[in-house]
Design a protein around this motif. Sequence first.
Motif, short mmCIF file in Angstrom:
data_model
loop_
_atom_site.label_atom_id
_atom_site.label_comp_id
_atom_site.label_asym_id
_atom_site.label_seq_id
_atom_site.Cartn_x
_atom_site.Cartn_y
_atom_site.Cartn_z
N ARG A 323 11.26 107.14 38.22
CA ARG A 323 12.59 107.79 38.26
C ARG A 323 12.75 108.63 39.53
NH1 ARG A 323 12.75 108.57 32.14
NH2 ARG A 323 14.06 106.80 31.57
N GLY A 324 11.63 109.17 40.03
CA GLY A 324 11.72 110.01 41.22
C GLY A 324 11.59 109.23 42.52
N ASN A 325 11.34 107.92 42.43
CA ASN A 325 11.13 107.10 43.63
C ASN A 325 11.96 105.84 43.57
OD1 ASN A 325 8.56 108.18 45.26
ND2 ASN A 325 8.32 108.59 43.07
N ALA A 326 12.94 105.75 44.46
CA ALA A 326 13.90 104.64 44.36
C ALA A 326 13.40 103.36 45.01
CB ALA A 326 15.22 105.07 44.99
N ARG A 327 12.16 103.36 45.53
CA ARG A 327 11.78 102.25 46.39
C ARG A 327 11.12 101.06 45.72
NH1 ARG A 327 9.60 105.07 51.60
NH2 ARG A 327 7.69 103.99 51.07
N PHE A 328 10.94 101.11 44.43
CA PHE A 328 10.26 99.97 43.79
C PHE A 328 10.75 99.80 42.36
CE2 PHE A 328 7.89 103.62 42.45
CZ PHE A 328 7.42 103.33 41.18
N GLU A 329 10.47 98.65 41.79
CA GLU A 329 10.75 98.39 40.38
C GLU A 329 9.43 98.03 39.71
OE1 GLU A 329 13.71 98.93 39.12
OE2 GLU A 329 14.63 99.28 41.08
N MET A 330 9.38 98.11 38.38
CA MET A 330 8.09 97.81 37.74
C MET A 330 8.24 97.19 36.36
SD MET A 330 6.81 101.65 36.80
CE MET A 330 7.73 102.64 35.61
N ILE A 331 7.18 96.53 35.95
CA ILE A 331 7.10 95.90 34.62
C ILE A 331 5.81 96.43 33.99
CG2 ILE A 331 6.87 93.71 33.38
CD1 ILE A 331 8.15 92.40 35.96
N LEU A 332 5.94 97.12 32.85
CA LEU A 332 4.76 97.68 32.19
C LEU A 332 4.51 96.95 30.88
CD1 LEU A 332 5.68 101.52 32.39
CD2 LEU A 332 4.47 100.15 34.10
N VAL A 333 3.23 96.69 30.59
CA VAL A 333 2.86 96.20 29.25
C VAL A 333 1.94 97.24 28.65
CG1 VAL A 333 1.78 94.36 27.91
CG2 VAL A 333 3.06 93.79 29.97
N THR A 334 2.31 97.72 27.46
CA THR A 334 1.52 98.78 26.83
C THR A 334 0.47 98.19 25.89
OG1 THR A 334 2.95 99.03 24.92
CG2 THR A 334 3.56 100.29 26.88
N VAL A 335 -0.55 99.00 25.57
CA VAL A 335 -1.61 98.50 24.69
C VAL A 335 -1.07 98.13 23.31
CG1 VAL A 335 -3.66 99.55 25.72
CG2 VAL A 335 -2.26 100.90 24.22
N ASP A 336 0.06 98.75 22.92
CA ASP A 336 0.62 98.38 21.62
C ASP A 336 1.69 97.29 21.73
OD1 ASP A 336 2.29 100.13 22.85
OD2 ASP A 336 2.38 101.60 21.23
N GLY A 337 1.67 96.56 22.87
CA GLY A 337 2.48 95.34 22.95
C GLY A 337 3.93 95.51 23.35
N ARG A 338 4.30 96.69 23.90
CA ARG A 338 5.69 96.83 24.37
C ARG A 338 5.78 96.33 25.81
NH1 ARG A 338 7.18 102.83 23.94
NH2 ARG A 338 9.33 102.20 24.35
N LEU A 339 6.95 95.81 26.13
CA LEU A 339 7.21 95.33 27.50
C LEU A 339 8.37 96.15 28.06
CD1 LEU A 339 7.22 93.35 29.89
CD2 LEU A 339 8.46 91.72 28.45
N LEU A 340 8.07 97.00 29.03
CA LEU A 340 9.08 97.89 29.61
C LEU A 340 9.41 97.42 31.02
CD1 LEU A 340 7.36 101.26 28.58
CD2 LEU A 340 9.14 100.04 27.34
N VAL A 341 10.70 97.25 31.29
CA VAL A 341 11.12 96.70 32.58
C VAL A 341 12.16 97.64 33.18
CG1 VAL A 341 12.12 94.69 33.75
CG2 VAL A 341 10.76 94.37 31.68
N THR A 342 12.02 97.99 34.47
CA THR A 342 12.98 98.95 35.05
C THR A 342 14.30 98.25 35.38
OG1 THR A 342 11.98 98.63 37.22
CG2 THR A 342 11.23 100.52 35.94
#
Length: 367
Positions: A323-342
């Motif tokens: 949120r504080g850095n506008a220069r990249f996007e990301m895809i996170l996979v959590t250990v409990d199986g959630r998929l978070l995409v910016t």
Amino acid sequence: MKAGWRKGIVVMVLILAVALFAGSFWQKEQQKVYSRDIFAMDTYFVIRAYGPYAGDALALCEQEVQRLEQAFSVTDANSDVARLNRGECIVPGEDTGKLLGEALRLCEATNGALDISLYPILKEWGFTTGDYQVPEAAKLRELLAYVDYRELPAAQENPDGPGNPENTDNTENSENRGMQLPKGMEIDLGAVAKGYTGDCLIEQLRSEKVSSAILDLGGNIQVLGTKPDGSDWRVAVKNPFDPAKQIGVVAVSDKAVITSGGYERFFEQDGKTYWHILDPQTGYPSERGLLSVTVVGDRGVECDGLSTALFVMGTEDAVEYWRGNARFEMILVTVDGRLLVTEGLQDSFTCSEEWNAEFIYRDEFEK
Ligand code: AMP
Ligand code: MG
């Protein structure tokens, strides 16, 4: 008059035919594909480049990879990094200097989640050799005293003092100053070297007039331009629970798509999994809720450093950092199986059927 017309038409048809022929020839040339497999930096690199100049460009890329490996390798006794780790005072080569600068900037920006001085601890775990072991807690505490990127000489501003005594061209020029690590400290550029190498290769390909290429540097993907037909490259993102499968595909041009994951290098002992991304605060594998982090951005070196650092930060801090850095996007996979995409990937990320992407927004309250 009639004959003149006829002549004109014949000439025009001829010009058109030549233009069409040249056009289709050029199109075919642009679609020509060249590929090269290189074993380097302890992994496989595959470079695929298109167009008439790609063959020659790939030969130069191979030389470039070897040159960079010789500079950054921790195991090659003659590399800049190995010499620094032996305590020698050296003037680092241009690329080592640049990569050290980039890496230290990222260590600083991520508040030490990335720390290139972790090497003594990585060795203790056996991640450098494959002779894995869970170290004694007391040993880790002892070694943690040598882990702090802020102590590294290049991190200090404008270091005074003489240049490298071994340097024959030893002027007062700051470029020529020698560098030496504090006693006991050792560095490893493994978290950023492949991204930096990718940037150098993209630059090399561009300067050789290649406008379309895809690099797979041991799972780090970097693309130059679009596919030869003008469409975006489609880069698969691995499922960290089962790396043979994918969580989705991201469509990109001129971007780096770089993943750090617990599945990339790990060992198991007494039913517990220990992976290669360590928390520099504790010396233990970072377990802050993430199984993989994919960073999409313009520069390989930055995406590479960030993917490792965001993995260490864990879900909440990673989202806050984004949120504080506008220069990249990301895809996170959590250990409990959630998929978070910016949110910046909303139009370019296609989720695999068995996954459900939750988008995260810059403005926390936006939905
Ligand atoms: P990557 O695959 O880019 O995430 O880099 C992982 C590699 O970076 C590991 O194999 C280690 O050599 C090194 N490493 C692990 N944890 C860290 C860390 N917190 N900071 C810097 N380097 C690390
Ligand atoms: Mg990395």
